[in-house]
Design a protein around this motif. Structure first.
Motif, PDB file in Angstrom:
ATOM      1  N   VAL A 562       0.841  -1.200   0.000  1.00 32.80           N
ATOM      2  CA  VAL A 562       0.000   0.000   0.000  1.00 32.80           C
ATOM      3  C   VAL A 562       0.875   1.249   0.000  1.00 32.80           C
ATOM      4  O   VAL A 562       0.597   2.215  -0.731  1.00 32.80           O
ATOM      5  N   ASN A 563       1.943   1.233   0.796  1.00 37.29           N
ATOM      6  CA  ASN A 563       2.839   2.391   0.862  1.00 37.29           C
ATOM      7  C   ASN A 563       3.489   2.679  -0.482  1.00 37.29           C
ATOM      8  O   ASN A 563       3.562   3.833  -0.923  1.00 37.29           O
ATOM      9  N   VAL A 564       3.994   1.623  -1.123  1.00 40.78           N
ATOM     10  CA  VAL A 564       4.649   1.802  -2.425  1.00 40.78           C
ATOM     11  C   VAL A 564       3.652   2.317  -3.454  1.00 40.78           C
ATOM     12  O   VAL A 564       3.950   3.241  -4.227  1.00 40.78           O
ATOM     13  N   ALA A 565       2.453   1.732  -3.465  1.00 43.75           N
ATOM     14  CA  ALA A 565       1.430   2.171  -4.414  1.00 43.75           C
ATOM     15  C   ALA A 565       1.058   3.633  -4.181  1.00 43.75           C
ATOM     16  O   ALA A 565       0.890   4.414  -5.137  1.00 43.75           O
ATOM     17  N   LEU A 566       0.928   4.025  -2.910  1.00 46.92           N
ATOM     18  CA  LEU A 566       0.585   5.413  -2.576  1.00 46.92           C
ATOM     19  C   LEU A 566       1.676   6.365  -3.046  1.00 46.92           C
ATOM     20  O   LEU A 566       1.386   7.421  -3.635  1.00 46.92           O
ATOM     21  N   ALA A 567       2.938   6.004  -2.799  1.00 49.55           N
ATOM     22  CA  ALA A 567       4.053   6.873  -3.183  1.00 49.55           C
ATOM     23  C   ALA A 567       4.102   7.081  -4.692  1.00 49.55           C
ATOM     24  O   ALA A 567       4.284   8.211  -5.178  1.00 49.55           O
ATOM     25  N   ILE A 568       3.921   6.014  -5.445  1.00 56.57           N
ATOM     26  CA  ILE A 568       3.961   6.119  -6.908  1.00 56.57           C
ATOM     27  C   ILE A 568       2.767   6.917  -7.419  1.00 56.57           C
ATOM     28  O   ILE A 568       2.886   7.755  -8.324  1.00 56.57           O
ATOM     29  N   ALA A 569       1.597   6.668  -6.829  1.00 56.79           N
ATOM     30  CA  ALA A 569       0.389   7.367  -7.270  1.00 56.79           C
ATOM     31  C   ALA A 569       0.512   8.877  -7.072  1.00 56.79           C
ATOM     32  O   ALA A 569       0.082   9.670  -7.929  1.00 56.79           O
ATOM     33  N   VAL A 570       1.104   9.285  -5.949  1.00 58.29           N
ATOM     34  CA  VAL A 570       1.258  10.716  -5.671  1.00 58.29           C
ATOM     35  C   VAL A 570       2.143  11.379  -6.720  1.00 58.29           C
ATOM     36  O   VAL A 570       1.829  12.470  -7.236  1.00 58.29           O
ATOM     37  N   VAL A 571       3.264  10.736  -7.060  1.00 55.32           N
ATOM     38  CA  VAL A 571       4.167  11.300  -8.072  1.00 55.32           C
ATOM     39  C   VAL A 571       3.454  11.430  -9.412  1.00 55.32           C
ATOM     40  O   VAL A 571       3.549  12.460 -10.103  1.00 55.32           O
ATOM     41  N   LEU A 572       2.706  10.402  -9.799  1.00 50.47           N
ATOM     42  CA  LEU A 572       2.013  10.436 -11.090  1.00 50.47           C
ATOM     43  C   LEU A 572       0.939  11.516 -11.117  1.00 50.47           C
ATOM     44  O   LEU A 572       0.788  12.243 -12.115  1.00 50.47           O
ATOM     45  N   LEU A 573       0.184  11.628 -10.020  1.00 55.83           N
ATOM     46  CA  LEU A 573      -0.867  12.649  -9.965  1.00 55.83           C
ATOM     47  C   LEU A 573      -0.286  14.060 -10.018  1.00 55.83           C
ATOM     48  O   LEU A 573      -0.834  14.957 -10.691  1.00 55.83           O
ATOM     49  N   LEU A 574       0.827  14.264  -9.305  1.00 56.64           N
ATOM     50  CA  LEU A 574       1.462  15.581  -9.340  1.00 56.64           C
ATOM     51  C   LEU A 574       1.997  15.896 -10.734  1.00 56.64           C
ATOM     52  O   LEU A 574       1.928  17.048 -11.195  1.00 56.64           O
ATOM     53  N   LEU A 575       2.527  14.880 -11.395  1.00 57.22           N
ATOM     54  CA  LEU A 575       3.040  15.083 -12.753  1.00 57.22           C
ATOM     55  C   LEU A 575       1.906  15.511 -13.686  1.00 57.22           C
ATOM     56  O   LEU A 575       2.059  16.452 -14.483  1.00 57.22           O
ATOM     57  N   VAL A 576       0.774  14.845 -13.552  1.00 55.24           N
ATOM     58  CA  VAL A 576      -0.391  15.230 -14.360  1.00 55.24           C
ATOM     59  C   VAL A 576      -0.805  16.665 -14.021  1.00 55.24           C
ATOM     60  O   VAL A 576      -1.140  17.461 -14.913  1.00 55.24           O
ATOM     61  N   GLY A 577      -0.746  16.996 -12.713  1.00 56.39           N
ATOM     62  CA  GLY A 577      -1.099  18.344 -12.293  1.00 56.39           C
ATOM     63  C   GLY A 577      -0.189  19.393 -12.885  1.00 56.39           C
ATOM     64  O   GLY A 577      -0.640  20.489 -13.258  1.00 56.39           O
TER      65      GLY A 577
END
Length: 661
Positions: A562-577
């Motif tokens: 869950v931690n790894v998935a959360l960390a990757i998801a945050v980076v991807l969402l910020l990149l889209v932002g």
């Protein structure tokens, strides 16, 4: 402590400078005070970050701090003073919170360290002297008073009491202590007064070994964590290069700097280590020592658990429960003389029965142990054999049908038959049984409910193994095994594609424990070999700790994912932002720090106690039969065995006849 104060000091100073800057801008719009104070805040908060980046570069490592430093310096050059101050402040603030919460996850280890008292009351020259614990020497006698912690490992030589051993074994119920019992440093004497002969002080105590084991486990890296470390070394330079390309292609330096900030993999880097720290810390608090994160990962994948029988599924205190013989007195006496020269576990109950009957202990004239079969010895000018069917066959003696039938009856009731041969005649057969652990059935039911297959590996005869496996609800069993056979049985399970955990005492089953994917030693308190060598050491003899250990392992691995998935998801969402617009450097850093705290907070949930998973399935376990079963239906459930319920000739009756004769 100094690091903790420093990080919070930097954070506090930066926030005061930023507030002062806003106040100055409000009081004097367009004045230089706003810019000066904001630049000062950025430098004040950014200096430790830049220093860390430089230290990493000297070690040829491109760290996360390097990304933040480049972004902050670039923002200052472009005149984005608020962005520079916000990024460095948020990074410093996040670091301070990270240190605080990481310290919380290590609280279990701190609790263990703090459990050992600094002083001890020793008895020297007939007087009580309070001295530093490290001045106590092996062989000293320490006085432990009610409510006081035990300062050393030792053996009780005088007094009785109840000792709370939760710090060592995870068991909350106080353990009764009397002469000859072991006590451990860090436990607490709830009632009574004890005089203890010292066997371990300081680093040689069980508590110190536990602390060392937990420290090593928390510092050890999983393969996934090592991969992330290698990944981060290449990741940071790659991010800098991509940011430079983005600047060249778009001509927008602010976009490039924002990309540097949002690409910080802070949450990803700590996703696994913080989970391991929390998981092993929780285990230590519950009396479950895990050698390292890799064993947490393996334990979470275990689908088959192999058990030794004696001392693991049973209490390990076998006793004579029945004898079939025309002359039971002489049968017991000859068996005892032969077994006086044996170290086999079944020798002790025979010797105890003979001693209880009043026999004087004689020694055999010669001893010839036969591994896997029994022992042949000289007694009263006779050649006496004590062992199984194979030993009787080796001696070339035929077993009378009535004794062979009695042996089969013993096996069907869970007792091991031991034949006694004198020269060319079978004198009789002795039934020896070991009581099952009271919690064995519910612990096994808990494992089965989680899809884990159970297998019993025992050196006992097939009939006994079949009965024990049936009564305990074990899925499969292998009987008549020598230590090397147990190793081969574990290897066969592994070749079948199973992830195997082997549960034993950490010494007798060493080959199988070493071969298994996860070796689990039970009752390891005070056993240095087990604590130091087992992959997982259960400090108490409570078998319920086993399903709890597997549940903790699965929780920990699930938390890592869950931690790894959360960390990757945050980076991807910020990149889209960033690509869509609207995400600034300050917002990117804020979201990153929040993701780090989310990862740590999620990991800290592991510090919650693991529920008694065996108790959850007590109803199902009860469906297999109660623990108060009779010898006619299952293993005896009490270590002393209630001979009156055996439905066979009782030891007490035999002893009465022996005494009369």
């Amino acid at each position: 402590m100094k690091k903790w104060l420093h990080t919070w000091g930097v954070t506090a100073g930066a926030v005061l400078l930023i507030l002062a800057s806003f106040v100055a801008g409000w009081m004097a719009p367009g004045g230089s005070a706003y810019n000066v104070l904001m630049i000062t805040a950025a430098v004040f908060a950014g200096y430790p970050v830049a220093a860390g980046a430089i230290r990493a570069l000297t070690a040829k490592v491109a760290s996360i701090e390097l990304l933040v430093t480049i972004a902050a310096v670039g923002a200052l050059i472009l005149g984005n003073y608020w962005e520079a101050a916000a990024v460095t402040f948020l990074f410093a603030f996040g670091g301070a919170l990270e240190n605080l919460t990481l310290a919380r996850t290590r609280s279990a280890l701190d609790t263990l360290v703090d459990a050992a008292p600094d002083t001890a009351v020793v008895l020297r020259d007939g007087k009580q002297q309070t001295i530093d614990t490290y001045d106590v020497v092996i062989g000293d006698h320490v006085l432990v008073k009610p409510g006081a912690p035990v300062p050393v490992d030792g053996i009780v030589e005088h007094g009785t009491g109840a000792v709370t051993e939760a710090m060592i074994t995870g068991e909350s119920t106080p353990a009764s202590k009397q002469n000859g019992d072991s006590v451990y440093a860090g436990t607490v004497l709830a009632s009574g007064v004890l005089t203890v002969r010292v066997t371990g002080v300081g680093k040689s105590t069980t508590l110190a070994r536990i602390v060392t084991r937990v420290e090593e486990a928390q510092d050890a890296k999983l393969p996934a964590a090592r991969f992330i470390d290698r990944f981060s070394r290449w990741y940071t330079p790659a991010v800098v290069i991509v940011a430079a390309i983005a600047w060249i292609l778009t001509g927008n330096p602010t976009l490039a700097l924002t990309f540097l900030v949002i690409a910080c993999p802070g949450a990803l880097v700590i996703a696994i280590p913080v989970s391991v720290v929390a998981g092993t810390g929780r285990g230590a608090r519950d009396g479950v020592l895990i050698k390292g994160g890799q064993y947490l990962e393996l334990a979470a994948k275990v689908d088959t658990v192999a058990f030794d029988k004696t001392g693991t599924l049973t209490v390990g205190v076998p006793s004579v429960v029945a004898i079939e013989s025309e002359d039971p007195a002489r049968t017991v006496m000859l068996a005892a003389v032969a077994e006086a020269g044996s170290e086999h576990p079944l020798a002790q109950p025979i010797l105890a029965a003979a001693q209880q009957a009043g026999f004087t202990q004689d020694l055999p004239s010669k001893v010839d142990p036969v591994p896997g079969e029994g022992i042949i010895a000289g007694a009263e000018d006779l050649t006496v054999g004590v062992g199984n069917h194979a030993l009787v066959a080796r001696m070339g003696v035929e077993i009378p049908s009535n004794l062979d039938g009695a042996a089969a009856s013993f096996e069907s009731r869970g007792a091991t038959p031991v034949f006694v041969v004198a020269d060319d005649m079978v004198m009789g057969v002795i039934g020896i049984a070991d009581a099952e652990r009271p919690e064995a059935r519910e612990a096994l039911a808990a494992l089965r409910s989680r899809g884990i297959k159970t297998v019993m590996l025992t050196g006992d005869v097939n009939g006994v193994a079949r009965t024990v496996a049936g009564q305990l609800g074990i899925d499969d069993y292998r009987a008549g095994l020598l230590p090397e056979d147990k190793l081969e049985a574990v290897s066969a399970l592994q070749r079948g594609g199973h992830i195997v955990a082997m549960v034993g005492d950490g010494v007798n089953d060493a080959p199988a424990l070493a071969t298994a994917d996860v070796g689990v030693a039970m009752g390891s308190a005070g056993t240095a070999v087990a604590v130091d060598t087992a992959d997982i050491a259960l400090m108490s003899d409570n078998l319920n700790r086993l399903p709890e250990a597997f549940k903790l392992a699965r929780r920990t691995v699930r938390t890592m994912r869950v931690n790894v998935a959360l960390a990757i998801a945050v980076v991807l969402l910020l990149l889209v932002g960033v690509l869509l617009g609207g995400v600034t450097m300050a917002i990117g850093m804020l979201v990153h720090e929040l993701s780090i705290l989310a990862v740590i907070g999620n990991s800290m949930l592991l510090l919650r106690p693991v529920r008694n998973v065996a108790r959850e399935h007590r109803a199902q376990a009860a469906g297999h039969g109660g623990n108060d079963a009779t010898f006619g239906g299952s293993l005896p459930s009490d270590a002393n065995v209630d001979e009156a319920r055996l439905g066979l000739r009782r030891v007490g009756d035999i002893q009465e006849r022996v005494n009369v004769q």
